[in-house]
Design a protein around this motif. Structure first.
Motif, PDB file in Angstrom:
ATOM      1  N   GLU A   1       0.901  -1.261   0.110  1.00 18.09           N
ATOM      2  CA  GLU A   1      -0.085   0.169  -0.027  1.00 18.09           C
ATOM      3  C   GLU A   1       0.768   1.220  -0.058  1.00 18.09           C
ATOM      4  N   LEU A   2       2.212   0.965   0.347  1.00 19.18           N
ATOM      5  CA  LEU A   2       2.990   2.265   0.586  1.00 19.18           C
ATOM      6  C   LEU A   2       3.614   2.430  -0.943  1.00 19.18           C
TER       7      LEU A   2
ATOM      8  N   GLN B   1       0.866 -14.238  15.171  1.00 21.83           N
ATOM      9  CA  GLN B   1       1.466 -13.350  15.699  1.00 21.83           C
ATOM     10  C   GLN B   1       2.528 -13.488  16.668  1.00 21.83           C
TER      11      GLN B   1
ATOM     12  N   PRO C   1       4.733  -3.108  14.321  1.00 17.63           N
ATOM     13  CA  PRO C   1       3.730  -3.096  13.280  1.00 17.63           C
ATOM     14  C   PRO C   1       3.508  -1.777  12.585  1.00 17.63           C
TER      15      PRO C   1
ATOM     16  N   THR D   1      -1.329   4.761   0.508  1.00 10.81           N
ATOM     17  CA  THR D   1      -0.991   5.125   1.704  1.00 10.81           C
ATOM     18  C   THR D   1       0.201   5.824   1.650  1.00 10.81           C
ATOM     19  N   GLY D   2       0.644   7.081   2.405  1.00 13.71           N
ATOM     20  CA  GLY D   2       1.614   7.950   2.457  1.00 13.71           C
ATOM     21  C   GLY D   2       2.301   7.404   3.811  1.00 13.71           C
ATOM     22  N   ASP D   3       3.720   7.272   3.577  1.00 12.95           N
ATOM     23  CA  ASP D   3       4.421   6.919   5.046  1.00 12.95           C
ATOM     24  C   ASP D   3       4.493   7.918   5.976  1.00 12.95           C
ATOM     25  N   THR D   4       3.656   7.895   6.769  1.00 16.21           N
ATOM     26  CA  THR D   4       3.346   8.856   8.012  1.00 16.21           C
ATOM     27  C   THR D   4       4.433   8.374   9.015  1.00 16.21           C
TER      28      THR D   4
ATOM     29  N   GLY E   1       5.468  -2.758   9.560  1.00 13.46           N
ATOM     30  CA  GLY E   1       4.783  -3.211   8.670  1.00 13.46           C
ATOM     31  C   GLY E   1       4.901  -4.628   8.617  1.00 13.46           C
ATOM     32  N   GLY E   2       3.684  -5.433   8.162  1.00 13.68           N
ATOM     33  CA  GLY E   2       3.835  -6.929   7.991  1.00 13.68           C
ATOM     34  C   GLY E   2       3.998  -7.852   9.130  1.00 13.68           C
ATOM     35  N   MET E   3       3.412  -7.187  10.208  1.00 14.73           N
ATOM     36  CA  MET E   3       3.506  -8.109  11.520  1.00 14.73           C
ATOM     37  C   MET E   3       2.077  -8.664  11.889  1.00 14.73           C
ATOM     38  N   GLY E   4       1.186  -8.646  10.903  1.00 13.80           N
ATOM     39  CA  GLY E   4      -0.287  -8.688  11.139  1.00 13.80           C
ATOM     40  C   GLY E   4      -0.158 -10.346  11.055  1.00 13.80           C
ATOM     41  N   PRO E   5      -1.779 -10.693  10.971  1.00 13.42           N
ATOM     42  CA  PRO E   5      -1.742 -12.441  11.207  1.00 13.42           C
ATOM     43  C   PRO E   5      -2.142 -12.965   9.641  1.00 13.42           C
TER      44      PRO E   5
HETATM   45  P1  ATP Z   1      -1.722  -5.391  10.717  1.00 13.24           P
HETATM   46  O1  ATP Z   1      -1.705  -6.368  11.997  1.00 13.24           O
HETATM   47  O2  ATP Z   1      -2.653  -4.490  10.795  1.00 13.24           O
HETATM   48  O3  ATP Z   1      -1.832  -6.386   9.623  1.00 13.24           O
HETATM   49  P2  ATP Z   1       1.107  -4.897   9.982  1.00 13.24           P
HETATM   50  O4  ATP Z   1       1.997  -4.713  11.127  1.00 13.24           O
HETATM   51  O5  ATP Z   1       0.959  -5.898   9.297  1.00 13.24           O
HETATM   52  O6  ATP Z   1      -0.167  -4.622  10.953  1.00 13.24           O
HETATM   53  P3  ATP Z   1       0.704  -3.541   7.793  1.00 13.24           P
HETATM   54  O7  ATP Z   1      -0.257  -4.407   7.302  1.00 13.24           O
HETATM   55  O8  ATP Z   1       1.791  -3.288   7.036  1.00 13.24           O
HETATM   56  O9  ATP Z   1       1.058  -3.426   9.233  1.00 13.24           O
HETATM   57  O10 ATP Z   1      -0.192  -2.030   7.917  1.00 13.24           O
HETATM   58  C1  ATP Z   1      -1.189  -1.817   8.803  1.00 13.24           C
HETATM   59  C2  ATP Z   1      -1.963  -0.713   8.592  1.00 13.24           C
HETATM   60  O11 ATP Z   1      -0.816   0.463   8.676  1.00 13.24           O
HETATM   61  C3  ATP Z   1      -2.510  -0.400   7.069  1.00 13.24           C
HETATM   62  O12 ATP Z   1      -3.553   0.178   7.061  1.00 13.24           O
HETATM   63  C4  ATP Z   1      -1.120   0.477   6.382  1.00 13.24           C
HETATM   64  O13 ATP Z   1      -1.773   1.312   5.558  1.00 13.24           O
HETATM   65  C5  ATP Z   1      -0.601   1.235   7.659  1.00 13.24           C
HETATM   66  N1  ATP Z   1       0.696   1.412   7.419  1.00 13.24           N
HETATM   67  C6  ATP Z   1       1.569   0.602   7.219  1.00 13.24           C
HETATM   68  N2  ATP Z   1       2.937   1.214   7.110  1.00 13.24           N
HETATM   69  C7  ATP Z   1       2.619   2.530   7.287  1.00 13.24           C
HETATM   70  C8  ATP Z   1       3.366   3.709   7.293  1.00 13.24           C
HETATM   71  N3  ATP Z   1       4.731   3.733   7.042  1.00 13.24           N
HETATM   72  N4  ATP Z   1       2.951   4.913   7.395  1.00 13.24           N
HETATM   73  C9  ATP Z   1       1.544   5.008   7.557  1.00 13.24           C
HETATM   74  N5  ATP Z   1       0.677   3.988   7.550  1.00 13.24           N
HETATM   75  C10 ATP Z   1       1.153   2.762   7.453  1.00 13.24           C
END
Ligand code: ATP
Ligand code: MG
Length: 419
Positions: A11-12, A117, A150, A17-20, A67-71
């Motif tokens: 999504e980035l 997780q 996350p 989604t912008g990287d905030t 990111g990428g820490m979800g289930p």
């Molecule tokens: P989840 O348990 O929700 O899957 P996750 O650690 O796997 O958490 P991601 O799936 O990568 O994280 O992203 C979860 C949410 O956070 C998404 O809505 C994503 O758009 C947002 N997000 C991820 N990285 C960023 C970022 N660098 N800046 C802003 N929002 C982000």
């Protein structure tokens, strides 16, 4: 100390989604006197994540991975971290317990997915996440300490603030050669970015311990100075030297520093001298007055304004003689001057400003095409005007006209002459 950032998530990379997250971390880290050396984003692709982790592990001392820490199946970070380390994923019973408790507290059904997780690379340390289910994980790979968090902004910020930054501070303190930094933002108005650059470029060469950075906030341009040194005193000294030279080179183009906003600067300047202001605005439709009224305490300075679009209101509200309007275009120096002088008399203010121009996209004349704006400033003694040709669309022309009108006043009050 070399610190890197790795963001993961399709999504980035697709503009969804912008990287905030990263700016938050970078800003906090910078306040601690360290800056990120390298930041990158990869998609949810095993090979890309692994390659990035491997490269970072060879050159950085610490890295923040998000990111990428979800289930779900596209959450690959832990799997990749284990693969790069050459270890298995193992279940962390504390994490599993906390996820179960979280689900129970919310009356949610716990599925096999959710147990994913609790899987962390063998040898890594999991830190419980108070605001979400995915834990933070700390892993040593090569010379680098990785912090995996996350991507959900609320969880990210919470963990970065409470768990990552304190540990990084510890790491930084134990580093032998530490760099100290000091920074200053100088804000300019009335100066195109290329001119700003040209004015300070020779100084950047002289002040080799200072990084010169530019940022445009049209119509403002900002110059950020970051000085580095072996001690805080040395960084502070380098910064003070560079700032002094830049201020000298830029003169009255600098209206303030970080924390200052342009209209606020003008309002405070007038207030300190107990002077007052009124506008007669045509093409800006009240924008200049709105800028002034956005400042708390504007009422000490702004008496009132007239938005005079038609000829008849220019003469009734801003006292522009009808004769003058027959002889000149509504967009002209004599009309701008009469608007400024007229509104000043009507409002009884120290200063009167007149603004008339062609904001476009249609209109204008051969001599005065779209973008032409006449600005006039009246005092008790005199009235002066200046012609400007602003480029860009309607909004931009209006914005530049309003800013430049205020800047004309600021320069006059400071006694520095037109830009
Ligand atoms: P989840 O348990 O929700 O899957 P996750 O650690 O796997 O958490 P991601 O799936 O990568 O994280 O992203 C979860 C949410 O956070 C998404 O809505 C994503 O758009 C947002 N997000 C991820 N990285 C960023 C970022 N660098 N800046 C802003 N929002 C982000
Ligand atoms: Mg996810």
């Amino acid at each position: 100390m070399r610190i890197e950032v790795l963001c993961t998530g399709d999504e980035l990379l697709t503009g969804i989604t912008g990287d905030t997250n990263s700016p938050f971390f970078m800003e906090r880290l910078f306040r601690m006197g360290e800056k990120v050396a390298w930041s990158q984003t990869v998609g949810d692709v095993r090979e890309d994540i692994q390659r990035a982790l491997r490269e970072i592990s060879g050159r950085a001392d610490a890295a923040l991975v998000s990111g990428g820490m979800g289930p779900t199946a596209d959450d690959l970070t832990m799997e990749c971290a284990a693969a790069v380390a050459g270890v298995r994923l193992v279940e962390d019973s504390r994490v599993l317990e906390s996820i179960r408790a979280r689900f129970a507290a919310r009356n949610l059904v716990f599925s096999a997915n959710n147990a994913r997780q609790a899987q962390v690379p063998d040898g890594a340390e999991a830190v419980l996440n108070p605001v979400g289910s995915a834990p933070m994980v700390i892993q040593r790979l090569g010379r680098c300490t990785f912090f995996y968090v996350p991507g959900v902004p609320r969880e990210y910020k919470n963990l970065v603030e409470r768990e990552v930054l304190p540990r990084l501070e510890q790491l930084i303190r134990t580093q032998p050669a530490r760099v100290f930094r000091a920074s200053r933002m100088l804000k300019t108005v009335g100066l195109p970015e290329s001119h700003l650059d040209a004015k300070v470029a020779p100084l950047a060469r002289v002040h080799s311990r200072v990084i010169f950075g530019f940022r445009t906030h049209a119509p403002e341009n900002h110059l950020k100075l970051v000085a580095e040194g072996e001690s805080q005193a040395e960084a502070d000294r380098s910064l003070a030297d560079a700032e002094r030279d830049c201020r000298e080179a830029l003169g009255a183009f600098v209206f303030g520093a970080e924390g200052d906003d342009f209209p606020g600067t003008v309002v405070r300047l007038l207030a300190s001298r107990h002077e007052t202001l009124s506008f007669a605005e045509s093409c800006t439709g009240g924008l200049a007055s709105a800028m002034v009224t956005s400042v708390p305490g504007a009422s000490d300075v702004l008496v009132g304004s007239a938005v005079t679009y038609t000829q008849s209101l220019k003469s009734r509200w801003a006292q522009v003689p009808e004769q003058l309007l027959r002889e000149h275009d509504a967009v002209s120096a004599p009309v701008a001057e009469a608007m400024a002088a007229g509104i000043r008399r009507e409002a009884g203010t120290t200063w009167g400003l007149g603004i008339t121009g062609y904001a476009g996209p249609t209109g204008g004349t051969e001599q005065d095409p779209v973008g032409t704006v006449y600005l006039a400033l009246a005092s008790e003694k005199d009235v002066v005007s200046q012609r400007f040709l602003f480029s860009g669309d309607r909004e931009r022309v209006r914005q530049f006209a309003a800013y430049t009108a205020l800047d004309m006043l600021r320069r006059r009050v400071l006694g520095v002459g037109p830009a």
